[in-house]
Design a protein around this motif. Structure first.
Motif, PDB file in Angstrom:
ATOM      1  N   MET A 266      40.427  31.105  42.922  1.00 38.44           N
ATOM      2  CA  MET A 266      39.787  30.814  41.788  1.00 38.44           C
ATOM      3  C   MET A 266      38.496  31.231  41.797  1.00 38.44           C
ATOM      4  O   MET A 266      37.737  31.155  42.359  1.00 38.44           O
ATOM      5  N   GLU A 267      38.229  31.858  40.477  1.00 35.53           N
ATOM      6  CA  GLU A 267      37.246  32.525  40.167  1.00 35.53           C
ATOM      7  C   GLU A 267      35.796  31.729  39.723  1.00 35.53           C
ATOM      8  O   GLU A 267      35.066  32.290  38.827  1.00 35.53           O
ATOM      9  N   ASN A 268      35.795  30.543  40.025  1.00 36.19           N
ATOM     10  CA  ASN A 268      34.704  29.569  39.428  1.00 36.19           C
ATOM     11  C   ASN A 268      33.449  30.317  39.575  1.00 36.19           C
ATOM     12  O   ASN A 268      32.988  30.850  40.559  1.00 36.19           O
ATOM     13  N   ALA A 299      38.563  41.079  45.301  1.00 38.75           N
ATOM     14  CA  ALA A 299      38.278  42.048  44.212  1.00 38.75           C
ATOM     15  C   ALA A 299      38.559  41.404  42.879  1.00 38.75           C
ATOM     16  O   ALA A 299      37.688  41.303  42.026  1.00 38.75           O
ATOM     17  N   HIS A 300      39.894  40.851  42.783  1.00 44.02           N
ATOM     18  CA  HIS A 300      40.369  40.131  41.568  1.00 44.02           C
ATOM     19  C   HIS A 300      39.323  39.103  41.149  1.00 44.02           C
ATOM     20  O   HIS A 300      39.046  39.022  39.963  1.00 44.02           O
ATOM     21  N   GLU A 301      39.061  38.061  41.825  1.00 49.01           N
ATOM     22  CA  GLU A 301      38.127  37.110  41.586  1.00 49.01           C
ATOM     23  C   GLU A 301      36.758  37.466  41.384  1.00 49.01           C
ATOM     24  O   GLU A 301      36.240  37.020  40.158  1.00 49.01           O
ATOM     25  N   PHE A 303      36.077  40.457  39.846  1.00 52.83           N
ATOM     26  CA  PHE A 303      36.093  41.019  38.610  1.00 52.83           C
ATOM     27  C   PHE A 303      36.275  40.121  37.491  1.00 52.83           C
ATOM     28  O   PHE A 303      35.600  40.170  36.470  1.00 52.83           O
ATOM     29  N   HIS A 304      36.853  38.932  37.614  1.00 54.68           N
ATOM     30  CA  HIS A 304      36.757  37.851  36.519  1.00 54.68           C
ATOM     31  C   HIS A 304      35.269  37.523  36.211  1.00 54.68           C
ATOM     32  O   HIS A 304      35.222  36.834  35.136  1.00 54.68           O
ATOM     33  N   ASN A 305      34.274  37.917  37.089  1.00 51.75           N
ATOM     34  CA  ASN A 305      32.866  37.404  36.790  1.00 51.75           C
ATOM     35  C   ASN A 305      32.633  38.133  35.037  1.00 51.75           C
ATOM     36  O   ASN A 305      32.034  37.302  34.561  1.00 51.75           O
ATOM     37  N   LYS A 322      42.410  37.508  30.118  1.00 53.32           N
ATOM     38  CA  LYS A 322      41.590  37.595  31.234  1.00 53.32           C
ATOM     39  C   LYS A 322      42.382  37.924  32.461  1.00 53.32           C
ATOM     40  O   LYS A 322      42.070  38.927  33.386  1.00 53.32           O
ATOM     41  N   GLU A 323      43.391  37.405  32.576  1.00 58.10           N
ATOM     42  CA  GLU A 323      44.459  37.479  33.691  1.00 58.10           C
ATOM     43  C   GLU A 323      45.153  39.167  33.625  1.00 58.10           C
ATOM     44  O   GLU A 323      45.163  40.153  34.819  1.00 58.10           O
ATOM     45  N   GLY A 324      45.667  39.624  32.465  1.00 57.50           N
ATOM     46  CA  GLY A 324      46.068  41.024  32.503  1.00 57.50           C
ATOM     47  C   GLY A 324      45.010  42.162  32.579  1.00 57.50           C
ATOM     48  O   GLY A 324      45.439  42.804  33.410  1.00 57.50           O
ATOM     49  N   VAL A 383      52.374  37.175  32.339  1.00 53.96           N
ATOM     50  CA  VAL A 383      51.013  37.045  31.693  1.00 53.96           C
ATOM     51  C   VAL A 383      50.188  38.026  32.486  1.00 53.96           C
ATOM     52  O   VAL A 383      49.293  38.582  32.229  1.00 53.96           O
ATOM     53  N   TYR A 384      50.538  37.915  33.761  1.00 57.99           N
ATOM     54  CA  TYR A 384      49.919  38.669  34.787  1.00 57.99           C
ATOM     55  C   TYR A 384      50.161  39.963  34.904  1.00 57.99           C
ATOM     56  O   TYR A 384      49.317  41.137  34.495  1.00 57.99           O
ATOM     57  N   GLU A 385      51.290  40.375  35.577  1.00 61.72           N
ATOM     58  CA  GLU A 385      51.637  41.578  35.814  1.00 61.72           C
ATOM     59  C   GLU A 385      52.005  42.502  34.686  1.00 61.72           C
ATOM     60  O   GLU A 385      51.728  43.629  34.353  1.00 61.72           O
TER      61      GLU A 385
END
Ligand code: HT7
Ligand code: ZN
Length: 872
Positions: A266-268, A299-301, A303-305, A322-324, A383-385
């Motif tokens: 989780m990208e908190n 990396a994914h989390e 990049f969410h920043n 945000k997820e796609g 939603v993601y992929e």
């Protein structure tokens, strides 16, 4: 339970400028004090609206005050998840004291305990389990958080942002730390951690010269497993600076590993919380695939920043914003760090097996859903992929330079805002001057489009034509579909296998489909070419083109597009496996077409090819993929045909498999780098073919690999082959040995559970049942549930779909049990039952009755209710 709709979106009637929180963590309960500076939203048309706060039913409200005035119970009303306060001024301070019990929180949403530590999970709507709040992503606030706890048991107290003050309450043995996060954020990005944690640390200088401290926290016994995550984080930070021009913004970036977690990570803001499975890694305990997963998730989390935190979602229907985008970003990162072609093959494999199945099932929904009952059910592959594929298509249509300009504009224009997928597309339109209005249908229409391609060649005119027809099957709530805007990347191969020059001399051209039927004409084509269609899987579609086996073999060896070379091999294998399935069903002896043997032999003999790609090409399509391609899934025929093909290939090519197995023996110290990973993947694949021979000599080879391995990839590869083999005594012995070696390593033991759960031999259900009573199993730990129950139900088709329905009953019982403990995990367990329409009539009846039994079992969570009711 009631559905909510995108069309009903309204701006929030109130805003929260600042949020001050104080947590007093205690064994019996935790007190949460909040002070919110609130005002009416000038953008809201409802000037008199009452204040409607979210608050979970489990919250105990102790005190409520508005601008210093304590409210009495007559001043407010609690109704379900809502706290209504009627008369509030235009601007006020809301003070609230709630009592919660994190130690009893088995749902793992909000504040809970994972082993001995406290942690939070607030996305999507977990913050309302902590205190009363406007728990929606378009309400962004500046948070200051104080955490107070017993100093000895919880020496580490963390929250978002930067630490600004700390102190101790000495006579009580307690201490506190205050954290301030200067960036306004929605409540779903809030995080808190308290525990006895160790950490590693590294300094990082951003491109513009700011100093940042990077820290990764875990239990002290796992301190030696954090280096790979730290290296991955540094690589991701550099990559985002270089490829997207995005820098980190706080003084400290923290990751904390926890063992009880509903998803991967989780990208908190500034304080990511990770499932241990996505952060811990060491050669002795972690496979190459898991090393790569850690790199990808870290990396994914990170990049969410930017894609998620600095620019967030207006509402949860926009989740793919945000997820796609972030999945697309992490996929490109992984492609740059490792093998681009292999990463694409892996992503497309996941999409074509699992996302296509979702798109064809009762829970099918658009990338931007129009409604939901429980948002947690929409953290999906769609939603993601598929959402990432939609972003990839924009990248393909615009090209890399314009795409980068579009992302710059998007980030700059919307920094600090909560926006929509439309805003994202608009930025891409503005920089490119393109009209993407038809393209937007990818966000609104569910279902996997079909492309039917045919061709003709006019030798006299030297003209080659491709005719493309698109359609999309009906999905729940969407009977009719409009044509999509589809980028179809193609190449044409001349008779010698060379690419013919296309428009502008390029060898790959992106055709743009916008109509139901279109023809594309290529002039000056001297001989009939073989088309290479959908290069790089340029769109998430199912493409049909009447291609002969010879043409597929030709593409397998000549296509300049690495992805399509692999895909031609897969298509050839699917075709041949389907023939074997027909033979099996007809009771005829199965006979493998030599075309597959010859093609595999050629690939095995070509030492110039990347071993990782060779391993992918030689991997037969999975049972799950063959199931997805079937109108009616014949579990047994699929399994038998695949096993037969594997053994026949092993018999025909045993010399080659052995030669390459020996040549790929490990040399030097283990490293999870691309070269070594590639070698191990092919070597272990060779071993799997050799084990298919069912010979004692091969068993001994596998056992030797198991015993001698200096890394988990080789050890676990051998273990699962032996465990799934017909050599029963040896299987038991090696499983026992593995358990003894690794009984203290939770994540390794989860793999041990998964290997047994996926064993296709008869009796797997009884073994799974027994393992549920094993000391290594804990139904409250989602990783254990996934390893044992999910793996059995999703990766052991012959046993789960046993004709007597015992597998379905087993799963229904587990879901009923999990529904009370952890609704999110329970709901995800349902997936295989929702696919009942794809099976034969007796199985359909059994699966439906399992679903009905769940529906009738008593009070269901929104999560489980939504999936069961939509599936029946
Ligand atoms: N954005 C995160 C989503 C997530 C989540 C959602 C629902 C329940 C639990 C959860 N844990 C994490 C993860 C991500 O996509 O980065
Ligand atoms: Zn994400």
């Amino acid at each position: 339970p009631r559905a909510i709709y995108l069309k009903d979106y309204q701006v929030p009637p109130f805003l929260i400028d600042t949020t001050e929180l104080r947590f007093e963590l205690g064994d019996d309960h935790t007190l949460v004090r909040s002070v919110l500076k609130m005002r009416r939203n000038p953008a809201s048309p409802s000037r008199q609206a009452p204040l409607d706060l979210h608050g979970h039913e489990s919250l105990e409200l102790c005190r409520l005050a508005i601008s210093g005035q304590v409210l009495s119970p007559q001043d407010y009303r609690r109704e379900g998840e809502s706290l209504l306060i009627r008369a509030v001024p235009d601007e006020f301070t809301l003070e609230c004291l709630t009592r919660i019990r994190p130690q009893d929180n088995t749902a793992l949403e909000g504040l809970y305990r994972s082993d001995g530590m406290y942690c939070t999970q607030c996305e999507a709507e977990g913050f309302r389990r902590i205190t009363f709040y406007l728990d929606r992503p378009d309400v962004m606030s500046v948070f200051t958080t104080t955490v107070e706890a017993d100093a000895r048991r919880y020496p580490v107290l963390l929250s978002n942002g930067n630490p600004v003050a700390s102190g101790s309450l000495e006579d009580e043995g307690r201490h506190w730390v205050t954290w301030q996060d200067p960036f306004p954020k929605p409540a779903y990005l809030f995080a808190l951690v308290a525990g006895d944690l160790a950490h590693i640390e590294r300094p990082f200088k951003t491109a513009s010269g700011r100093d940042v401290t990077l820290r990764i926290y875990a239990e002290s016994r796992d301190l030696d497993k954090l280096d790979h995550a730290m290296e991955s984080l540094v690589k991701a930070m550099r990559w985002d600076e270089k490829v997207y021009g995005r820098e980190y913004d706080l003084d400290i970036y923290m990751i904390v590993a926890v063992d009880f977690f509903n998803m991967g990570a989780m990208e908190n803001k500034g304080l990511n919380i990770f499932n241990t499975s996505c952060v811990l890694a060491s050669p002795e305990t972690t496979t190459d695939a898991a090393f790569q997963r850690v790199e990808g998730v870290v990396a994914h989390e990170y990049f969410h920043n930017w894609s998620g935190n600095r620019v967030t979602c207006r509402d949860w229907f926009q989740l793919s914003l945000k997820e796609g985008f972030t999945v697309f970003r992490d996929a490109e990162f992984s492609a740059d760090m490792n093998s681009r072609a292999v990463k694409r093959v892996e992503d497309v494999t996941l999409l074509r097996t699992a996302q296509f199945a979702e798109d064809a099932g009762p829970m099918a929904h658009p990338v931007r859903p129009a409604s939901f009952i429980e948002i947690s059910n929409f953290y999906t592959l769609t939603v993601y992929e598929k959402g990432a594929e939609v972003v990839r298509m924009i990248h393909t249509l615009l090209g890399p330079e314009l795409f980068r300009k579009g992302s710059d504009l998007y980030f700059e224009r919307h920094d600090g805002q909560a926006v929509t997928t439309d805003d994202f597309v608009r930025a891409m339109e503005e920089v490119s001057g393109r009209d993407l209005s038809q393209f937007r249908l990818w966000y609104d229409q569910a279902g996997t489009p079909r492309l039917h391609v045919s061709d003709d060649y006019d030798a006299a005119a030297q003209r080659y034509s491709l005719h493309v027809e698109q359609s999309c099957p009906a999905t729940p709530d969407q009977a009719e579909k409009k044509p999509f805007h589809i980028p179809l990347a193609i190449g044409l191969l001349g008779p010698g296998g060379r690419d013919l020059p296309l428009a502008g001399g390029a060898t790959t051209e992106v055709l743009e489909l916008t109509e139901t039927k279109q023809t594309f004409v290529f002039e000056g084509v001297a001989e009939r070419p073989v088309p290479s269609l959908l290069r790089g899987f340029s769109a998430p579609v199912k493409l049909q083109y009447p291609c002969s086996r010879d043409e597929r073999v030709f593409l397998m060896s000549h296509d300049s597009d690495g992805f399509n070379r692999w895909d031609a091999g897969q298509a050839l294998a699917v075709d041949i496996l389907r023939e074997l399935m027909d033979q099996y069903r007809a009771g005829r002896p199965m006979q493998l077409d030599c075309a597959l043997i010859d093609a595999f032999a050629a690939v095995l003999d070509d030492e110039a090819l990347d071993p990782a790609m060779v391993a992918k090409v030689l991997t037969l399509p999975s049972e799950a993929y063959l199931s997805e391609l079937s109108d009616e899934i014949d579990v047994e025929a699929i399994h038998e045909a695949r096993q037969f093909a594997k053994k026949a290939l092993a018999q025909a090519l045993s010399g080659r498999f052995e030669r390459r197995y020996l040549a790929l023996a490990p040399a030097g110290v283990y490293a999870p780098d691309a070269v070594q990973v590639a070698r191990r993947s092919l070597r272990n694949l060779c071993l799997s073919y050799l084990m298919a021979l069912e010979q004692p000599a091969q068993l001994a080879r596998a056992r030797a690999q198991y015993d001698d391995a200096d890394n988990m990839t080789d050890r676990q590869g051998a273990l699962s082959l032996i465990a799934h083999s017909a050599f029963g005594a040896e299987a038991d012995a090696v499983l026992e040995d593995f358990y003894r070696r690794f009984e203290r390593e939770t994540l390794v033991i989860n793999q041990w559970l998964a290997i047994q759960a996926s064993d296709p031999k008869p009796g797997a259900l009884a073994r799974v049942d027994a393992l549920m009573k094993h000391e290594a199993f804990d139904i409250r730990n989602p990783n254990k549930v996934r390893s044992l129950i999910s793996v059995f139900c999703n990766q052991n088709a012959v046993n789960f779909h046993a004709a007597d329905g015992a597998g379905y009953d087993f799963l229904a019982d587990r879901i009923i049990e999990m529904n009370r403990l952890n609704p999110q995990v329970a709901s995800r367990l349902l997936t295989p039952l929702t696919r009942w329409r794809k099976y034969d009539a007796p199985r359909q009846a059994l699966m439906q009755s399992a679903l009905q039994r769940i529906l009738d079992s008593g009070e269901l969570s929104k999560d489980v209710y939504e999936v069961v009711s939509k599936s029946l």
